[in-house]
Structures are given as C-alpha cells and as structure tokens.
Design a protein around this motif. Structure first.
Motif, PDB file in Angstrom:
ATOM      1  N   UNK A 299       1.369  -0.830   0.457  1.00  0.00           N
ATOM      2  CA  UNK A 299      -0.303   0.412   0.283  1.00  0.00           C
ATOM      3  C   UNK A 299       0.849   1.335  -0.180  1.00  0.00           C
ATOM      4  N   UNK A 300       0.694   2.096  -0.639  1.00  0.00           N
ATOM      5  CA  UNK A 300       1.833   3.563  -1.325  1.00  0.00           C
ATOM      6  C   UNK A 300       1.800   4.103   0.018  1.00  0.00           C
ATOM      7  N   UNK A 301       0.352   4.299   0.411  1.00  0.00           N
ATOM      8  CA  UNK A 301      -0.066   5.184   2.017  1.00  0.00           C
ATOM      9  C   UNK A 301       0.505   4.322   2.962  1.00  0.00           C
ATOM     10  N   UNK A 302       0.779   2.954   3.249  1.00  0.00           N
ATOM     11  CA  UNK A 302       1.049   2.642   4.279  1.00  0.00           C
ATOM     12  C   UNK A 302       2.254   2.652   4.366  1.00  0.00           C
ATOM     13  N   UNK A 303       2.865   2.528   2.971  1.00  0.00           N
ATOM     14  CA  UNK A 303       4.244   1.990   3.112  1.00  0.00           C
ATOM     15  C   UNK A 303       5.422   3.707   3.396  1.00  0.00           C
ATOM     16  N   UNK A 304       4.424   4.062   2.783  1.00  0.00           N
ATOM     17  CA  UNK A 304       4.785   5.525   2.728  1.00  0.00           C
ATOM     18  C   UNK A 304       5.263   5.759   4.232  1.00  0.00           C
ATOM     19  N   UNK A 305       4.109   6.252   5.034  1.00  0.00           N
ATOM     20  CA  UNK A 305       3.886   6.475   6.226  1.00  0.00           C
ATOM     21  C   UNK A 305       5.310   5.905   7.123  1.00  0.00           C
ATOM     22  N   UNK A 306       4.849   4.181   7.441  1.00  0.00           N
ATOM     23  CA  UNK A 306       6.196   3.607   7.792  1.00  0.00           C
ATOM     24  C   UNK A 306       7.380   3.692   7.859  1.00  0.00           C
ATOM     25  N   UNK A 307       7.549   4.405   5.928  1.00  0.00           N
ATOM     26  CA  UNK A 307       8.790   4.695   6.303  1.00  0.00           C
ATOM     27  C   UNK A 307       9.703   6.042   6.769  1.00  0.00           C
ATOM     28  N   UNK A 308       8.449   7.080   6.460  1.00  0.00           N
ATOM     29  CA  UNK A 308       8.728   8.254   6.870  1.00  0.00           C
ATOM     30  C   UNK A 308       8.677   8.343   8.083  1.00  0.00           C
ATOM     31  N   UNK A 309       8.106   7.445   8.926  1.00  0.00           N
ATOM     32  CA  UNK A 309       8.146   7.497  10.387  1.00  0.00           C
ATOM     33  C   UNK A 309       9.299   6.847  10.922  1.00  0.00           C
ATOM     34  N   UNK A 310      10.124   5.715  10.008  1.00  0.00           N
ATOM     35  CA  UNK A 310      11.310   4.957  10.894  1.00  0.00           C
ATOM     36  C   UNK A 310      12.339   5.963   9.854  1.00  0.00           C
ATOM     37  N   UNK A 311      12.145   7.057   9.123  1.00  0.00           N
ATOM     38  CA  UNK A 311      12.934   8.645   9.026  1.00  0.00           C
ATOM     39  C   UNK A 311      13.426   9.031  10.075  1.00  0.00           C
ATOM     40  N   UNK A 312      11.845   9.878  10.798  1.00  0.00           N
ATOM     41  CA  UNK A 312      11.389  10.566  11.899  1.00  0.00           C
ATOM     42  C   UNK A 312      12.602  10.298  13.047  1.00  0.00           C
ATOM     43  N   UNK A 313      12.232   9.109  13.289  1.00  0.00           N
ATOM     44  CA  UNK A 313      12.005   7.840  14.261  1.00  0.00           C
ATOM     45  C   UNK A 313      13.678   7.805  14.587  1.00  0.00           C
ATOM     46  N   UNK A 314      14.445   7.583  13.768  1.00  0.00           N
ATOM     47  CA  UNK A 314      16.097   7.296  13.715  1.00  0.00           C
ATOM     48  C   UNK A 314      15.194   5.751  14.020  1.00  0.00           C
ATOM     49  N   UNK A 315      14.636   4.544  13.024  1.00  0.00           N
ATOM     50  CA  UNK A 315      14.762   3.361  13.410  1.00  0.00           C
ATOM     51  C   UNK A 315      14.670   3.126  12.245  1.00  0.00           C
ATOM     52  N   UNK A 316      16.317   2.537  11.880  1.00  0.00           N
ATOM     53  CA  UNK A 316      16.885   1.327  11.297  1.00  0.00           C
ATOM     54  C   UNK A 316      16.881   0.301  10.144  1.00  0.00           C
ATOM     55  N   UNK A 317      15.778  -0.496  10.201  1.00  0.00           N
ATOM     56  CA  UNK A 317      15.538  -1.416   9.758  1.00  0.00           C
ATOM     57  C   UNK A 317      13.400  -1.918   9.743  1.00  0.00           C
ATOM     58  N   UNK A 318      13.183  -1.742   8.812  1.00  0.00           N
ATOM     59  CA  UNK A 318      11.197  -1.838   8.574  1.00  0.00           C
ATOM     60  C   UNK A 318      11.407  -2.967   8.278  1.00  0.00           C
ATOM     61  N   UNK A 319      10.234  -3.679   8.610  1.00  0.00           N
ATOM     62  CA  UNK A 319       9.706  -4.735   7.283  1.00  0.00           C
ATOM     63  C   UNK A 319       8.326  -4.390   7.050  1.00  0.00           C
ATOM     64  N   UNK A 320       8.003  -4.526   5.525  1.00  0.00           N
ATOM     65  CA  UNK A 320       7.080  -4.021   4.880  1.00  0.00           C
ATOM     66  C   UNK A 320       6.015  -5.433   5.274  1.00  0.00           C
ATOM     67  N   UNK A 321       6.084  -6.543   5.680  1.00  0.00           N
ATOM     68  CA  UNK A 321       4.472  -7.003   6.304  1.00  0.00           C
ATOM     69  C   UNK A 321       3.534  -6.380   6.758  1.00  0.00           C
ATOM     70  N   UNK A 322       3.843  -5.316   7.497  1.00  0.00           N
ATOM     71  CA  UNK A 322       2.773  -4.310   7.853  1.00  0.00           C
ATOM     72  C   UNK A 322       2.128  -3.188   6.610  1.00  0.00           C
ATOM     73  N   UNK A 323       2.960  -3.474   5.994  1.00  0.00           N
ATOM     74  CA  UNK A 323       2.105  -2.364   4.792  1.00  0.00           C
ATOM     75  C   UNK A 323       1.453  -2.655   3.802  1.00  0.00           C
ATOM     76  N   UNK A 324       1.205  -3.758   3.753  1.00  0.00           N
ATOM     77  CA  UNK A 324       0.948  -4.938   2.435  1.00  0.00           C
ATOM     78  C   UNK A 324      -1.178  -4.714   2.279  1.00  0.00           C
ATOM     79  N   UNK A 325      -1.502  -5.213   1.091  1.00  0.00           N
ATOM     80  CA  UNK A 325      -2.320  -4.823   1.109  1.00  0.00           C
ATOM     81  C   UNK A 325      -3.331  -6.038   0.281  1.00  0.00           C
ATOM     82  N   UNK A 326      -4.850  -6.187   0.136  1.00  0.00           N
ATOM     83  CA  UNK A 326      -5.154  -7.603  -0.532  1.00  0.00           C
ATOM     84  C   UNK A 326      -6.382  -7.596  -1.169  1.00  0.00           C
TER      85      UNK A 326
END
Length: 458
Positions: free
Chosen positions: A285-312
């Motif tokens: 999901x473009x919206x979910x993935x964008x949000x989670x990656x941007x939040x990772x940038x903001x919070x200094x998170x170094x590793x992120x799994x895409x499994x919470x950003x998918x849809x069907x």
C-alpha cells in the motif's frame, strides 16, 4: 557683624515660609501633566478634579498614530462620590515637594461602559483586520530540506498590524476620554531565532536518516535525502513531500508484488502455463508504506519490515502469499483446478494429498467457473448456499462442506443432488460456477484445504 546675622535670619525665615507654602500648595494641587482617566487635572485640587470629572464627557474617539481611526459615540464619565477617596489617594501618590511637569494618568473611574467593551472594541478590531487585508503579511524565516540539503529561508518584513498587541493598548485605555493607539507591525521570526535553528536541526537529522526496508527476502536501502523531495518542520510537525519515495514504492511493487500479476505455473501434467492473478496475492500500500518509512526516518529506526504495509483483495484485505517466494509466489501448498480435465488436485508442502473429479460451471448458460489464481477465503461445515440461476430463479442448497475462493461466490462443495458426473457434464449440465464434488470425496478435499492457500483455475 550683627547686621549680617539679622539678614541671614530674615532670609531663612522667608525661605521657610516660601517652602512651607509651596509644600502646602503641592499637597493640595495636582502637578502639571497629571490626568485621571484621560481628563487633565493638572493644577487642580482634589475637589476641583472631582467636579471636572463629574462634568466630563468622553468622546470615545479612537486615534491611530494621532489620526482619527474610529469615531465613537460620546458618553459620560460615570463619576460617583465613592471615587473621591481614590482621587485624594492619587493626589498623594503624585505629590512632589516642588512643582514639576509629570505626565501620568491615573485610572480611577469605573465606567462600566458596555459600549466601549463591546461595540466600539469590535469596530476597532474589525477595522484593523480589514485594513490588514490590503497589507503585506510578514513571512517568518524557516528551515527547509530540499534536494538533500538543509537551508534557512530568510524572513520577509511585511506591514500588517499586530492586532492582538494593538488591542492590548485599547484595553488599557478603556476609561480614557479618547483612546490613542500606536501602530504595531507584525515582526517575522528571524533566521537566528532559536525556533528556526531547532527546525534546521530537526531537518538535518531527518536528511541523514537511512532505513533498511525488508520486502520478503530482499532489503532496500533507503536514504531520506534521496526519498524526500522537500520537507519543513513547523510547530512541532513535519511537512513532507515524498514523491520520490512513492515512486520507489511503485518500483518495489513492480519487482516484488504478486497482486494482479501473471503467475507462471507448472501443471500436474507437466505443462508450463501462465495464469492471471485475481484475488490471490499482495502488494505494498503506497499510503501505508510511505507512512511507515517516513516515521522510521523521523524516529531513527534503522530496520523495517514491509509485512505491515501490504494489502490484498477479497476476504483477506491484508494480502495473501506474502513471504512465499517459491513456485513464482504460489508456494508448495495449493489447489489446482483444470476446467478441460474436470479434475482437481490438492497439494500440501509439495505433496499431492488428494485429487478428485469435478463438475464446474455450465458452459451452455455461460456460468463457467472463472479462470485465475484465487485463494480459499473461508471454510464452513455445514453451510447453506444461496444464489440465482442463469434463468433468474433463486436457489437455496444445503451442503456438508463449503470452501469459497472467488468474490462472487464460487467454491468447492459437495453436490448430493447431482446425478450427471460425466467428464463433459459441464458443457450442458454444469454448475452455477462452483466446483461440484461427489459427497463421498468432499471431506478429504475439505480437510486438505486451508484458508488463504492459492487456488489455480485454468
């Protein structure tokens, strides 16, 4: 010598008399420049000041930098005898031994003027706001991240009034004869202000952020300086344009996502085919993935799994098959349904656990079972199937086992009412779209199936 002493004594007496007289006079009269609620009482006694206040009429005019701004309605001072003691106290407070010009205003009268606190006040504030419409607003300095670099944009001075500050002036003069305002121009936030420097620091930290974004078995190294087109940090919040990141997510989807893709599949007979994905699969999901990656940038998170950003699509809106990379994303557990063979095979971890003959959707009435890659949405035993025949008539059938795999209601089920199980039955006497299975064989099929596993229909 004696005459000299007499002269000095006379002078001393005269000075004492004069000073005493001056002190007495000063104690009873206001100095020049003294006013009470805007009314000049310089040189007056307390009694005279009280009389003047009693007779005073306030114009209620409002001036801005010496020019009439709002013409008010005249009103009385609302003086009463209880104010006498306050006037006498003001006389004591302003006392000096020798006369002097002392500009000072005492607020004593309780006007309780509803007109000044509502109608006139609103008129002044509204006029200030109206004039601001044609004035240039000041622009605060701000920090900005653009093209991977952080810079500070200089402030721009405007000429708009600071209405809030000017109305504070108004409130302090509520009991004056007239209200005299001085223009206060909005001052922009400067480049050197602590707030702007904090913004700059935040954006510099953001620009240096990196995230390892894991999508199934692949890691994408994402740099904020590359993914963020521009960013600002205002009032504790980020304002981010991340079109580059959206483009990157689209690229990852093209490389990894399985939703709506064509799957390469090797049939039980050994034939290699391509089958269009329908409900089976996942995508970012473009919206979910964008949000989670941007939040990772903001919070200094170094590793992120895409499994919470998918849809069907279908019953499982979170996607199916994520993490399944073998067999072109289908995996080794699946149901295979051949329309031409009128047969179905069921695999578990690569091993065939069941296979049965079926009767699929009727070709003659155009109720064919749709081709594609689907997934088992849910299982139910027993179940009641409801629908509409091709001729428009309604039906309601009880079955012992039911496993749906398409959004419009196709699935595997036992069909105790069917008598024609021939290989060509589907051409003229097929089902309404489902895969009919003999009641005696349906249990092993039901047990072999699991929710979310793919169903390949070809």
């Amino acid at each position: 010598m004696k005459k000299k002493y007499i002269f000095i004594t006379v002078i001393s007496v005269i000075l004492i008399v004069l000073i005493g007289g001056t002190i007495t006079y000063q104690a009873k009269h206001f100095n020049k420049g003294i006013s009470i609620d805007g009314v000049d009482v310089g040189g007056l006694t307390a009694e005279q000041a009280a009389k003047k206040l009693q007779q005073a009429k306030f114009t209620n005019n409002v001036y801005l930098d010496g020019k009439l701004f709002v013409q008010g309605k005249a009103s009385s001072s609302n003086y009463n005898k209880s104010d006498n003691e306050k006037i006498k106290q003001a006389l004591k407070d302003q006392f000096t031994v020798f006369p002097m010009h002392k500009d000072k205003n005492f607020s004593i009268l309780k006007q309780n003027n509803q007109y000044r606190t509502s109608e006139l006040k609103n008129a002044v504030e509204q006029k200030l706001n109206n004039e601001n419409q044609s004035r240039k607003p000041s622009q605060d300095a701000y920090a900005e991240l653009s093209d991977g670099q952080v810079k500070v944009i200089n402030a721009q001075q405007g000429d708009r009034y600071n209405v809030k500050q000017m109305m504070k002036q108004y409130n302090k003069q509520l009991n004056n004869d007239s209200i005299k305002l001085k223009a206060v121009i909005d001052k922009p936030l400067s480049e050197t202000s602590q707030k702007v420097q904090n913004e700059k620091s935040k954006l510099e930290k953001l620009a240096n952020a990196t995230v390892d974004y894991k999508v199934e078995n692949q890691i994408y190294q994402l740099k904020a300086s590359d993914m963020i087109n521009s960013a600002k940090y205002k009032n504790g919040k980020y304002e981010i344009d991340s079109q580059n990141l959206k483009n990157k997510i689209d690229q990852i989807n093209n490389e990894k996502a399985t939703l709506n893709k064509k799957f390469k599949f090797k049939t039980t007979s050994g034939k290699e085919i391509e089958v269009q994905g329908k409900t089976y699969g996942w995508a970012l999901s473009t919206n979910l993935a964008e949000k989670s990656i941007i939040n990772a940038f903001k919070n200094g998170t170094k590793e992120l799994n895409a499994e919470n950003d998918i849809y069907g699509v279908g019953y499982n809106e979170n996607g199916t098959g994520y993490g399944v990379t073998s067999n072109d994303g289908i995996g080794d557990t699946y149901a295979e349904l051949s329309l031409s063979d009128q047969h179905a095979w069921f695999y578990k971890d690569g091993k065939l656990v069941a296979d049965v003959d079926v009767v699929t959707g009727d070709v003659k009435t155009k109720a064919e079972t749709p081709k594609g890659v689907y997934y088992i949405m849910y299982k139910e035993s027993p179940s009641t199937l409801k629908g509409t025949h091709p001729d428009g008539s309604k039906y309601e059938c009880k079955v012992t086992y039911w496993a749906q795999f398409t959004n419009d209601g196709c699935g595997f089920h036992d069909a105790s009412w069917r008598t024609n199980w021939a290989k060509d039955a589907y051409l003229t006497e097929g089902s309404n779209g489902c895969a009919n299975i003999k009641p005696a064989e349906m249990k092993k099929v039901y047990d072999a199936l699991s929710v979310n596993e793919p169903v390949i229909v070809y």
